[in-house]
Every structure is written in structure tokens, then in C-alpha cells.
Write an enzyme that holds these catalytic residues in place. Structure first.
Site, PDB file in Angstrom:
ATOM      1  N   ASN A   9       0.867  -1.190   0.000  1.00 39.77           N
ATOM      2  CA  ASN A   9       0.000   0.000   0.000  1.00 39.77           C
ATOM      3  C   ASN A   9       0.902   1.237   0.000  1.00 39.77           C
ATOM      4  O   ASN A   9       1.497   1.573   1.020  1.00 39.77           O
ATOM      5  CB  ASN A   9      -0.886  -0.028   1.249  1.00 39.77           C
ATOM      6  CG  ASN A   9      -1.682   1.260   1.418  1.00 39.77           C
ATOM      7  OD1 ASN A   9      -1.840   2.032   0.474  1.00 39.77           O
ATOM      8  ND2 ASN A   9      -2.186   1.484   2.624  1.00 39.77           N
ATOM      9  N   TRP A  10       1.001   1.877  -1.153  1.00 41.00           N
ATOM     10  CA  TRP A  10       1.924   3.023  -1.275  1.00 41.00           C
ATOM     11  C   TRP A  10       1.349   4.293  -0.659  1.00 41.00           C
ATOM     12  O   TRP A  10       2.041   5.300  -0.585  1.00 41.00           O
ATOM     13  CB  TRP A  10       2.257   3.269  -2.754  1.00 41.00           C
ATOM     14  CG  TRP A  10       2.992   2.156  -3.407  1.00 41.00           C
ATOM     15  CD1 TRP A  10       3.385   0.979  -2.848  1.00 41.00           C
ATOM     16  CD2 TRP A  10       3.447   2.114  -4.767  1.00 41.00           C
ATOM     17  NE1 TRP A  10       4.037   0.203  -3.769  1.00 41.00           N
ATOM     18  CE2 TRP A  10       4.094   0.868  -4.954  1.00 41.00           C
ATOM     19  CE3 TRP A  10       3.363   2.998  -5.856  1.00 41.00           C
ATOM     20  CZ2 TRP A  10       4.645   0.496  -6.176  1.00 41.00           C
ATOM     21  CZ3 TRP A  10       3.916   2.623  -7.068  1.00 41.00           C
ATOM     22  CH2 TRP A  10       4.561   1.380  -7.229  1.00 41.00           C
ATOM     23  N   LYS A  11       0.097   4.274  -0.296  1.00 43.11           N
ATOM     24  CA  LYS A  11      -0.581   5.460   0.243  1.00 43.11           C
ATOM     25  C   LYS A  11      -0.381   6.649  -0.708  1.00 43.11           C
ATOM     26  O   LYS A  11      -0.269   6.446  -1.905  1.00 43.11           O
ATOM     27  CB  LYS A  11      -0.084   5.771   1.664  1.00 43.11           C
ATOM     28  CG  LYS A  11      -0.067   4.537   2.571  1.00 43.11           C
ATOM     29  CD  LYS A  11       0.085   4.889   4.010  1.00 43.11           C
ATOM     30  CE  LYS A  11       0.257   3.603   4.817  1.00 43.11           C
ATOM     31  NZ  LYS A  11       0.078   3.779   6.218  1.00 43.11           N
ATOM     32  N   HIS A  97      -9.534   1.270   5.300  1.00 43.20           N
ATOM     33  CA  HIS A  97      -8.242   1.495   5.963  1.00 43.20           C
ATOM     34  C   HIS A  97      -8.454   2.470   7.129  1.00 43.20           C
ATOM     35  O   HIS A  97      -9.268   3.387   7.024  1.00 43.20           O
ATOM     36  CB  HIS A  97      -7.243   2.059   4.954  1.00 43.20           C
ATOM     37  CG  HIS A  97      -5.835   2.036   5.452  1.00 43.20           C
ATOM     38  ND1 HIS A  97      -5.367   2.950   6.361  1.00 43.20           N
ATOM     39  CD2 HIS A  97      -4.804   1.189   5.200  1.00 43.20           C
ATOM     40  CE1 HIS A  97      -4.096   2.673   6.640  1.00 43.20           C
ATOM     41  NE2 HIS A  97      -3.729   1.611   5.944  1.00 43.20           N
ATOM     42  N   GLU A  99      -6.816   4.894   8.101  1.00 46.10           N
ATOM     43  CA  GLU A  99      -6.602   6.310   7.732  1.00 46.10           C
ATOM     44  C   GLU A  99      -7.855   6.884   7.076  1.00 46.10           C
ATOM     45  O   GLU A  99      -8.167   8.065   7.231  1.00 46.10           O
ATOM     46  CB  GLU A  99      -5.380   6.431   6.804  1.00 46.10           C
ATOM     47  CG  GLU A  99      -4.081   6.207   7.584  1.00 46.10           C
ATOM     48  CD  GLU A  99      -2.936   5.649   6.773  1.00 46.10           C
ATOM     49  OE1 GLU A  99      -3.009   5.656   5.531  1.00 46.10           O
ATOM     50  OE2 GLU A  99      -1.957   5.176   7.389  1.00 46.10           O
ATOM     51  N   GLU A 169      -5.305  -4.922  10.911  1.00 45.87           N
ATOM     52  CA  GLU A 169      -4.299  -3.871  11.062  1.00 45.87           C
ATOM     53  C   GLU A 169      -4.544  -3.107  12.358  1.00 45.87           C
ATOM     54  O   GLU A 169      -5.330  -2.147  12.376  1.00 45.87           O
ATOM     55  CB  GLU A 169      -4.383  -2.887   9.897  1.00 45.87           C
ATOM     56  CG  GLU A 169      -4.127  -3.500   8.544  1.00 45.87           C
ATOM     57  CD  GLU A 169      -3.574  -2.458   7.582  1.00 45.87           C
ATOM     58  OE1 GLU A 169      -2.452  -2.628   7.125  1.00 45.87           O
ATOM     59  OE2 GLU A 169      -4.261  -1.454   7.338  1.00 45.87           O
ATOM     60  N   GLY A 175       2.309   2.444  10.691  1.00 48.34           N
ATOM     61  CA  GLY A 175       3.230   3.560  10.492  1.00 48.34           C
ATOM     62  C   GLY A 175       3.956   3.991  11.754  1.00 48.34           C
ATOM     63  O   GLY A 175       4.583   5.047  11.783  1.00 48.34           O
ATOM     64  N   SER A 215       3.394  -1.942  10.426  1.00 47.73           N
ATOM     65  CA  SER A 215       4.859  -1.929  10.587  1.00 47.73           C
ATOM     66  C   SER A 215       5.503  -3.283  10.307  1.00 47.73           C
ATOM     67  O   SER A 215       6.477  -3.672  10.958  1.00 47.73           O
ATOM     68  CB  SER A 215       5.243  -1.416  11.980  1.00 47.73           C
ATOM     69  OG  SER A 215       4.794  -0.085  12.140  1.00 47.73           O
ATOM     70  N   GLY A 236       2.770  -1.165   4.314  1.00 51.81           N
ATOM     71  CA  GLY A 236       2.743   0.261   3.986  1.00 51.81           C
ATOM     72  C   GLY A 236       4.142   0.763   3.685  1.00 51.81           C
ATOM     73  O   GLY A 236       4.684   0.566   2.592  1.00 51.81           O
ATOM     74  N   GLY A 237       4.767   1.406   4.670  1.00 49.31           N
ATOM     75  CA  GLY A 237       6.080   2.053   4.481  1.00 49.31           C
ATOM     76  C   GLY A 237       7.105   1.166   3.788  1.00 49.31           C
ATOM     77  O   GLY A 237       7.813   1.624   2.876  1.00 49.31           O
TER      78      GLY A 237
HETATM   79  C1  PEP Z   1      -0.865   0.229   6.043  1.00 48.97           C
HETATM   80  O1  PEP Z   1      -0.949   1.411   5.797  1.00 48.97           O
HETATM   81  O2  PEP Z   1      -1.734  -0.547   5.649  1.00 48.97           O
HETATM   82  C2  PEP Z   1       0.296  -0.234   6.810  1.00 48.97           C
HETATM   83  C3  PEP Z   1       0.294  -1.447   7.241  1.00 48.97           C
HETATM   84  O3  PEP Z   1       1.311   0.688   6.997  1.00 48.97           O
HETATM   85  P1  PEP Z   1       2.739   0.412   7.651  1.00 48.97           P
HETATM   86  O4  PEP Z   1       3.246  -0.895   7.099  1.00 48.97           O
HETATM   87  O5  PEP Z   1       3.581   1.569   7.236  1.00 48.97           O
HETATM   88  O6  PEP Z   1       2.529   0.317   9.121  1.00 48.97           O
END
Ligand code: PEP
Length: 259
Positions: A9-11, A97, A99, A169, A175, A215, A236-237
Site C-alpha cells: 500500500n503506497w498510500k 483502511h 486512515e 491492522e 506507520g 509496521s 505500507g512504508g
Molecule cells: C498500512 O498502511 O496498511 C500499513 C500497514 O502501513 P505500515 O506498514 O507503514 O505500518
């Protein structure tokens, strides 16, 4: 044993050029393996075609969107419909999500509508659920996740639910660099599977993908993916760095061959 699923997930990150480089680097690296793991890249909307172009080239590599509209089509300025995603060759779409729940006020009812639009178009919804830190500290994580899942998904008939991915999640892990321990992840994943089993039966529960996000990185993926009920990851990141993302995919591959 079923293959794992790893979703990036590049956001709201990357320029067009960076997105092009990242897609190419990931695809080139994955081409070197004979993968059983399914890999999905979810770039921002304007770059989806970059990924669908690559996705055409090989099996186990798909494009996903990060969101879609709860409406079908028409006068909804700024929205992207499930039908549009299909016309681009997209196959997966993240919905709910944390966010989007936090910054855009998405409720379980809205997320259920998005799931409906996706299912109507034979797209695979990746439905996110997870508790906040405060909810976990108050031992409410199971109640919260049960409510999120039942209100966003359990209106679907049995034949549709197997084509849905559930992403657990924990909000406190997204994040933040703080990951759920493998034991915490396994505890929640097995709880979620038991909910699906109660509602739809054992076979459906087994076939439904339940992936972990929060994470997840190249260091912790091996142990997380080794858990019985963790069918992969939503990243994500770490999905913005080709080398690290590919290592995470390799961990998924290893966890299947070792089980
Ligand atoms: C996400 O945004 O779905 C996520 C899991 O982010 P991160 O891996 O950066 O925690």
C-alpha cells in the site's frame, strides 16, 4: 497449504517517475523467483495503469486500488468507481483502511457499500479492521474487530466471502514502527477465522485470506508469516523500498515451504 498474499500500500506517496521505477524494480526482482506468493501493488490512482501494464506480463502480480466510491457512477465529483477500476485492469481494492476511517469519516456502513460495489464488479475487496491503542488497553480489541467485520462483511453470501481478503491492522501498529507480536497477530487472526467459520462454515473460513498489516518489514515478516492463521501481509512504508518489499515477499515464500 495455500499460497501467501503480500500487498503493498503506497498510500499518497511517489511521483510518476518514482512509481515507474519502483514498479519495474519490484517486477524485475520477482521475475527471478518462481513465486507461489500472490503479490499486489496498490499505488495512488493516477499510477494504476503503470502497475496493470506490468501485471499483464506475469502471473501472481496484480494491481490494487487504495479506495473506491460507495456509489456506482455519475455525478460524484472526484470519486472513482469500482467499474472504472475494472476497466483499467485492477483486480483488488483496499477499503476501510484506518486512515480513511480517521481522516475521511468512513463508517462500517459506508465500507459495506464499497464492498458491495466491488463485489458487483468481481473485484477483490481487501477489508481492513483493527483496534486503537486505547481499545486494546481497555481489552476491547475483540469486540471492536468483531463489530467491524460483521458490519462490513457478514451481509455477503457464502460464495462471495471467499473472494474477500480481511486485513487485520491494529491502528497502534500502522506507520508507528511498533508491530503486533506474532502471538498477538495469531490470536486475533484465529479469532477472525473463528468468526468466519461460525457464520459460513469451516471450508470457507479456511479459504478466506486473513493478512496482517502494521509496521511489517523484512525483519519481522518471517515470524509473522509463520503463524498458522496469518496468510500474508499488507505492507505500507516498507513497500516503498523495492529491496525490502521483495525480501518480505521472499519471507512469505519461505514460510509456505517450511510449513
Ligand atoms: C498500512 O498502511 O496498511 C500499513 C500497514 O502501513 P505500515 O506498514 O507503514 O505500518
Amino acid at each position: 497449504m495455500k499460497s501467501k498474499l503480500v500487498i503493498g500500500n503506497w498510500k499518497m506517496n511517489q511521483s510518476f517517475e518514482q512509481a515507474e521505477d519502483l514498479t519495474t524494480a519490484i517486477e524485475d526482482a520477482l521475475e527471478d523467483f518462481n513465486l507461489s506468493t500472490e503479490v499486489v501493488l496498490c499505488p495512488p490512482f493516477p499510477y494504476l495503469e503503470l502497475v496493470t501494464d506490468h501485471a499483464d506480463d506475469g502471473a501472481h502480480f496484480y494491481a490494487g486500488a487504495q479506495n473506491c466510491s460507495q456509489f456506482t457512477n455519475g455525478a460524484f465529483t472526484g470519486e472513482i468507481s469500482a467499474e472504472m477500476l475494472v476497466s483499467l485492469g485492477v483486480e483488488f481494492c483496499i477499503v476501510g483502511h484506518s486512515e480513511r476511517r480517521k481522516y475521511f469519516g468512513e463508517t462500517n456502513a459506508v465500507i459495506a457499500e464499497k464492498v458491495n460495489r466491488l463485489v458487483e464488479q468481481q473485484l477483490i475487496p481487501v477489508v481492513c479492521c483493527g483496534e486503537t491503542l486505547e481499545q486494546r488497553q481497555n481489552n476491547q480489541q475483540f469486540t471492536v474487530v468483531e463489530e467491524q467485520i460483521s458490519e462490513t462483511l457478514f451481509h455477503l453470501p457464502k460464495e462471495k466471502i471467499e473472494h474477500v481478503v480481511i486485513a487485520y491492522e491494529p491502528v497502534w501498529a500502522i506507520g508507528t514502527g511498533e508491530t503486533a507480536t506474532p502471538a498477538q497477530a495469531e490470536e486475533m487472526h484465529s479469532f477472525i477465522r473463528s468468526l468466519v467459520e461460525k457464520k459460513y462454515g469451516t471450508e470457507t473460513a479456511y479459504n478466506t485470506y486473513i493478512i496482517y498489516g502494521g509496521s511489517c518489514n523484512a525483519k519481522n515478516a518471517v515470524e509473522l508469516f509463520a503463524q498458522e492463521n496469518v496468510d500474508g501481509g499488507l505492507i505500507g512504508g516498507a513497500s516503498l523500498r523495492a529491496d525490502e518489499f521483495v525480501q518480505i515477499v521472499e519471507s512469505a515464500e519461505t514460510s509456505v515451504s517450511e510449513n
